[in-house]
Design a protein around this motif. Sequence first.
Motif, PDB file in Angstrom:
ATOM      1  N   GLY A 175      33.465  50.098  46.385  1.00 54.44           N
ATOM      2  CA  GLY A 175      34.705  49.495  46.844  1.00 54.44           C
ATOM      3  C   GLY A 175      35.417  48.732  45.743  1.00 54.44           C
ATOM      4  N   VAL A 176      34.693  47.897  45.006  1.00 57.93           N
ATOM      5  CA  VAL A 176      35.294  47.120  43.921  1.00 57.93           C
ATOM      6  C   VAL A 176      35.825  48.049  42.827  1.00 57.93           C
ATOM      7  CG1 VAL A 176      34.801  45.450  42.099  1.00 57.93           C
ATOM      8  CG2 VAL A 176      33.902  45.083  44.414  1.00 57.93           C
ATOM      9  N   TRP A 177      35.109  49.132  42.564  1.00 60.21           N
ATOM     10  CA  TRP A 177      35.555  50.111  41.561  1.00 60.21           C
ATOM     11  C   TRP A 177      36.946  50.646  41.897  1.00 60.21           C
ATOM     12  CZ3 TRP A 177      35.678  55.676  42.355  1.00 60.21           C
ATOM     13  CH2 TRP A 177      35.910  56.415  41.189  1.00 60.21           C
ATOM     14  N   HIS A 178      37.256  50.802  43.187  1.00 53.78           N
ATOM     15  CA  HIS A 178      38.561  51.311  43.612  1.00 53.78           C
ATOM     16  C   HIS A 178      39.677  50.266  43.527  1.00 53.78           C
ATOM     17  CE1 HIS A 178      36.263  54.580  45.706  1.00 53.78           C
ATOM     18  NE2 HIS A 178      37.361  55.262  45.512  1.00 53.78           N
ATOM     19  N   LEU A 179      39.320  48.994  43.391  1.00 52.92           N
ATOM     20  CA  LEU A 179      40.282  47.913  43.573  1.00 52.92           C
ATOM     21  C   LEU A 179      41.571  48.072  42.762  1.00 52.92           C
ATOM     22  CD1 LEU A 179      40.962  45.228  44.914  1.00 52.92           C
ATOM     23  CD2 LEU A 179      39.708  44.063  43.075  1.00 52.92           C
ATOM     24  N   PRO A 180      41.534  48.386  41.457  1.00 52.19           N
ATOM     25  CA  PRO A 180      42.801  48.482  40.712  1.00 52.19           C
ATOM     26  C   PRO A 180      43.787  49.490  41.297  1.00 52.19           C
ATOM     27  CG  PRO A 180      40.932  48.446  39.211  1.00 52.19           C
ATOM     28  CD  PRO A 180      40.372  48.605  40.587  1.00 52.19           C
ATOM     29  N   ALA A 181      43.287  50.553  41.941  1.00 56.46           N
ATOM     30  CA  ALA A 181      44.180  51.568  42.496  1.00 56.46           C
ATOM     31  C   ALA A 181      45.067  51.007  43.600  1.00 56.46           C
ATOM     32  CB  ALA A 181      43.367  52.748  43.024  1.00 56.46           C
ATOM     33  N   PHE A 182      44.666  49.889  44.208  1.00 52.74           N
ATOM     34  CA  PHE A 182      45.477  49.286  45.264  1.00 52.74           C
ATOM     35  C   PHE A 182      46.703  48.576  44.697  1.00 52.74           C
ATOM     36  CE2 PHE A 182      41.669  50.231  47.504  1.00 52.74           C
ATOM     37  CZ  PHE A 182      42.010  50.326  48.838  1.00 52.74           C
ATOM     38  N   TYR A 183      46.738  48.410  43.390  1.00 49.88           N
ATOM     39  CA  TYR A 183      47.883  47.781  42.724  1.00 49.88           C
ATOM     40  C   TYR A 183      48.692  48.796  41.920  1.00 49.88           C
ATOM     41  CZ  TYR A 183      45.375  43.529  43.928  1.00 49.88           C
ATOM     42  OH  TYR A 183      44.730  42.522  44.630  1.00 49.88           O
ATOM     43  N   LEU A 184      48.412  50.067  42.170  1.00 47.80           N
ATOM     44  CA  LEU A 184      49.021  51.132  41.380  1.00 47.80           C
ATOM     45  C   LEU A 184      50.001  51.923  42.230  1.00 47.80           C
ATOM     46  CD1 LEU A 184      48.981  52.628  38.635  1.00 47.80           C
ATOM     47  CD2 LEU A 184      47.213  54.110  39.597  1.00 47.80           C
ATOM     48  N   ALA A 185      51.268  51.883  41.865  1.00 47.58           N
ATOM     49  CA  ALA A 185      52.276  52.656  42.584  1.00 47.58           C
ATOM     50  C   ALA A 185      52.081  54.140  42.280  1.00 47.58           C
ATOM     51  CB  ALA A 185      53.682  52.219  42.161  1.00 47.58           C
ATOM     52  N   GLY A 186      52.370  54.971  43.268  1.00 50.57           N
ATOM     53  CA  GLY A 186      52.315  56.416  43.050  1.00 50.57           C
ATOM     54  C   GLY A 186      51.050  57.075  43.545  1.00 50.57           C
ATOM     55  N   VAL A 187      50.092  56.291  44.057  1.00 51.18           N
ATOM     56  CA  VAL A 187      48.872  56.874  44.614  1.00 51.18           C
ATOM     57  C   VAL A 187      48.694  56.334  46.030  1.00 51.18           C
ATOM     58  CG1 VAL A 187      47.775  57.153  42.365  1.00 51.18           C
ATOM     59  CG2 VAL A 187      47.376  55.062  43.665  1.00 51.18           C
ATOM     60  N   VAL A 188      47.885  57.029  46.819  1.00 51.51           N
ATOM     61  CA  VAL A 188      47.767  56.729  48.236  1.00 51.51           C
ATOM     62  C   VAL A 188      47.203  55.334  48.495  1.00 51.51           C
ATOM     63  CG1 VAL A 188      45.464  57.736  48.452  1.00 51.51           C
ATOM     64  CG2 VAL A 188      46.975  57.651  50.449  1.00 51.51           C
ATOM     65  N   ALA A 190      47.897  52.553  47.283  1.00 52.30           N
ATOM     66  CA  ALA A 190      48.918  51.503  47.299  1.00 52.30           C
ATOM     67  C   ALA A 190      49.425  51.233  48.713  1.00 52.30           C
ATOM     68  CB  ALA A 190      50.079  51.882  46.392  1.00 52.30           C
ATOM     69  N   GLN A 191      49.202  52.166  49.646  1.00 49.55           N
ATOM     70  CA  GLN A 191      49.687  52.018  51.012  1.00 49.55           C
ATOM     71  C   GLN A 191      48.599  51.452  51.942  1.00 49.55           C
ATOM     72  OE1 GLN A 191      51.149  55.901  52.189  1.00 49.55           O
ATOM     73  NE2 GLN A 191      51.843  56.316  50.103  1.00 49.55           N
ATOM     74  N   TRP A 192      47.403  51.229  51.434  1.00 52.48           N
ATOM     75  CA  TRP A 192      46.284  50.828  52.279  1.00 52.48           C
ATOM     76  C   TRP A 192      45.967  49.343  52.103  1.00 52.48           C
ATOM     77  CZ3 TRP A 192      42.280  55.299  51.053  1.00 52.48           C
ATOM     78  CH2 TRP A 192      42.808  56.503  51.523  1.00 52.48           C
ATOM     79  N   SER A 193      45.209  48.801  53.048  1.00 51.88           N
ATOM     80  CA  SER A 193      44.686  47.436  52.938  1.00 51.88           C
ATOM     81  C   SER A 193      43.272  47.505  52.362  1.00 51.88           C
ATOM     82  CB  SER A 193      44.652  46.765  54.314  1.00 51.88           C
ATOM     83  OG  SER A 193      45.955  46.648  54.833  1.00 51.88           O
ATOM     84  N   PHE A 194      42.964  46.597  51.443  1.00 50.07           N
ATOM     85  CA  PHE A 194      41.696  46.698  50.728  1.00 50.07           C
ATOM     86  C   PHE A 194      40.491  46.349  51.597  1.00 50.07           C
ATOM     87  CE2 PHE A 194      38.323  44.843  48.042  1.00 50.07           C
ATOM     88  CZ  PHE A 194      37.985  45.993  47.333  1.00 50.07           C
TER      89      PHE A 194
END
Length: 277
Positions: A175-188, A190-194
Amino acid sequence: MSVAREHPTPASTARALLAFLALTFAITWGVIGSYIFWPDAMAARFGQISGAHPLFFLATWAPAIAAFTVVVATAGLGGLRRFLSRLLIWRCPAPWWGFILLVIPLVYMIGSTIKGGPLLAPKPPEGVGAMVSLMFMMLLLGPIEEFGWRGVAQPLLQRHVAPFWAGVLIGAIWGVWHLPAFYLAGVVFAQWSFLPFFIGNITLAVLVTPIFNAARGSLLLPMLFHWQLINPFWPDAQPWDTWILVGVAAIVVWWKRDMMFTREGAVTEVIPGEARP
């Protein structure tokens, strides 16, 4: 740093695990972090990031790259061939095959129904062929991670902790490994809650643990499990899919409590044929 020595020690196991994690995070967070902190420069040099961008694939493949690096560094190309032979292990009790092929899709269908959605994802304007193509492309994304999570991390952790706790630890790291992707525009992401995603990662890592051990370290079954999670034919069921899976995981852990809370019978080999600790 050893995953294949005659008598693995806690120190050698820790070094191998730390090397795997350090390289995994360095690649993924390096790529994604560059797009977060220098979006204009990265877009100008490499193009706008998306789920189909080569650098997104590189970031996703980081656990596999790290796993291959650790295995080759400690056991050479021969060790890597034996490691990859775990892809050919398919024998597993039938209920686990049923879980992967039937229960996971049902979770998405039930979750979608609860929120008033369809049983299957809507067909895109390009038609079913586009969904089939995407489904096979997904084989080259999430499932590849399993070379690292279940290929290296799970057996190394199970040398020292019970499978349940190995699953919890891997799920939290995942889960933590994925964390930066939640701040990245252009990928899915960015639309989710962590937080629900993080809980879901731990739940899924716990769920795949008894499958992995029942299949004696197979990489094939965890990859199929992962593939089902991102199959484009299954409908959007958030957040209900997470909560349903938490309930399913609780049932599975209780059902398999004898194998989940003891190291007896847990897979500890990264490379088939290596000595157990």
